[in-house]
Design a protein around this motif. Structure first.
Motif, PDB file in Angstrom:
ATOM      1  N   HIS A   1      39.361  35.847  33.220  1.00 21.83           N
ATOM      2  CA  HIS A   1      40.562  36.540  32.752  1.00 21.83           C
ATOM      3  C   HIS A   1      40.929  35.994  31.382  1.00 21.83           C
ATOM      4  CE1 HIS A   1      40.546  36.948  37.112  1.00 21.83           C
ATOM      5  NE2 HIS A   1      41.302  38.015  36.974  1.00 21.83           N
TER       6      HIS A   1
ATOM      7  N   HIS B   1      47.459  47.817  37.691  1.00 19.76           N
ATOM      8  CA  HIS B   1      47.017  46.671  38.493  1.00 19.76           C
ATOM      9  C   HIS B   1      47.651  46.704  39.884  1.00 19.76           C
ATOM     10  CE1 HIS B   1      45.615  42.313  38.793  1.00 19.76           C
ATOM     11  NE2 HIS B   1      44.592  42.959  38.280  1.00 19.76           N
TER      12      HIS B   1
ATOM     13  N   ASP C   1      38.494  40.501  33.378  1.00 20.37           N
ATOM     14  CA  ASP C   1      39.524  41.393  33.897  1.00 20.37           C
ATOM     15  C   ASP C   1      40.741  41.240  32.983  1.00 20.37           C
ATOM     16  OD1 ASP C   1      37.608  41.729  35.819  1.00 20.37           O
ATOM     17  OD2 ASP C   1      38.884  41.237  37.525  1.00 20.37           O
TER      18      ASP C   1
ATOM     19  N   HIS D   1      40.137  49.538  36.390  1.00 18.35           N
ATOM     20  CA  HIS D   1      40.768  48.410  37.085  1.00 18.35           C
ATOM     21  C   HIS D   1      42.183  48.803  37.512  1.00 18.35           C
ATOM     22  CE1 HIS D   1      40.857  44.294  38.350  1.00 18.35           C
ATOM     23  NE2 HIS D   1      41.696  43.856  37.432  1.00 18.35           N
TER      24      HIS D   1
ATOM     25  N   ASP E   1      43.858  42.041  32.439  1.00 18.39           N
ATOM     26  CA  ASP E   1      45.074  42.548  33.079  1.00 18.39           C
ATOM     27  C   ASP E   1      46.285  42.524  32.141  1.00 18.39           C
ATOM     28  OD1 ASP E   1      43.510  42.580  35.411  1.00 18.39           O
ATOM     29  OD2 ASP E   1      44.129  40.540  35.936  1.00 18.39           O
TER      30      ASP E   1
HETATM   31 ZN    ZN Z   1      42.848  42.121  37.641  1.00 16.86          ZN
END
Ligand code: ZN
Length: 299
Positions: free
Chosen positions: A255, A123, A47, A119, A49
């Motif tokens: 992550h 966020h 992920d 995603h 982000d």
């Molecule tokens: Zn995330």
């Protein structure tokens, strides 16, 4: 006159049943065998982000934004290098704003054969966004990722690992192949929308198989990493060994700004070595796995 809100213990049956039946796990889509006769499937997801973790929370902290920048500057290159060396494909779930901040990263991820999934926009906590806005954000995110990479995403991991009243409906309107945000099984299953089979695949996540749960830290809250790297490796390895034993799916969420530090990255490298040593494990992107189980089930 508005009805007073009922307490949960006052709800009539249709209320509590209705809440439970909104989104349910339908039939299991665990195949008898995985691709090429493999005993177990491994789905690695990252992920990515980056700065949106801080932007989502107000975006005031240059320090936390720089932590997000680490994810793109050090994290993703380290991950891509390892995936290339091991010749395995993975999935990156990317908020559209992170993709706009780092378009070259997205192009490289796709060029190296990996998948990019939805995603959220920035966020955002999608369960707190009004339905009309949530719909527009998911559609805009899909358009944005497609414009940057040339590939329309076929899967979503919601930023909050949760569904609002309308999330599943929006995913169906987007024509997605799969979601990967829910928890009802360890193996793939079909999503049921208010009693109706959707043909959509759920690739279930679990906090146990998420690096952030063990390693996250917040300077001004009590949150500190509470588990050492050896223990995290032990948990992930046992999750994999169990999946291998059951002939199931091992799906791991990581992550770039969490797993790639020098004291931690070995966890992933060692796990990949361990899984490869079994000889009959299929490493694939989430989209490949979702399509495979769908085809096998004749969906
Ligand atoms: Zn995330």
């Amino acid at each position: 006159m508005t009805q007073p809100e009922l307490e949960c213990w006052q709800w009539p049956e249709e209320v509590w049943r209705g809440k439970v039946d909104r989104v349910r796990a339908g039939r299991s889509l665990k195949p008898k065998k995985w691709k090429n006769g493999a005993r177990c499937a491994v789905a690695l997801s990252f992920d990515a982000d980056h700065e949106t973790n801080e932007l989502r929370d107000g975006g005031q902290s240059v320090g936390r934004l720089s932590w997000g920048q680490y994810g793109t500057r050090v994290g993703v290159p380290r991950i891509l290098k390892m995936l290339k060396r091991e010749d395995i494909k993975a999935t990156f779930f990317v908020p559209a704003v992170a993709a706009l901040l780092h378009p070259e990263e997205q192009k490289q991820v796709i060029a190296e054969g990996h998948e990019i999934g939805l995603h959220g926009w920035i966020h955002e906590v999608n369960t707190r966004v009004p339905p009309q806005n949530e719909r527009e954000l998911h559609f805009r995110s899909a358009d944005t990722l497609e414009k940057i990479t040339g590939v329309r995403p076929v899967g979503m991991r919601t930023p909050s690992w949760d569904f609002s009243e309308v999330t599943l409906q929006i995913q169906r309107e987007l024509g997605l192949l799969y979601d990967s945000s829910l928890f009802a099984d360890e193996d793939p299953y079909e999503l049921i929308d208010k009693g109706e089979a959707t043909g959509m695949v759920e690739l279930p996540v679990e906090w146990i198989r998420d690096d952030a749960v063990y390693f996250n830290m917040n300077r001004f809250q009590a949150l500190r990493p509470y588990t050492g790297p050896e223990t995290v490796f032990d948990i992930f390895r046992r999750e994999f060994d169990g999946a291998y034993e059951d002939g199931g799916l091992f799906l791991l969420t990581m992550h770039p700004h969490v797993i790639t530090y020098r004291s931690r990255f070995w966890i992933l490298e060692e796990l990949v070595r361990h899984a490869k040593a079994k000889g009959d494990v299929w490493f694939a992107s989430h989209a490949e796995i979702a399509q495979y189980v769908k085809d096998e089930a004749g969906l």
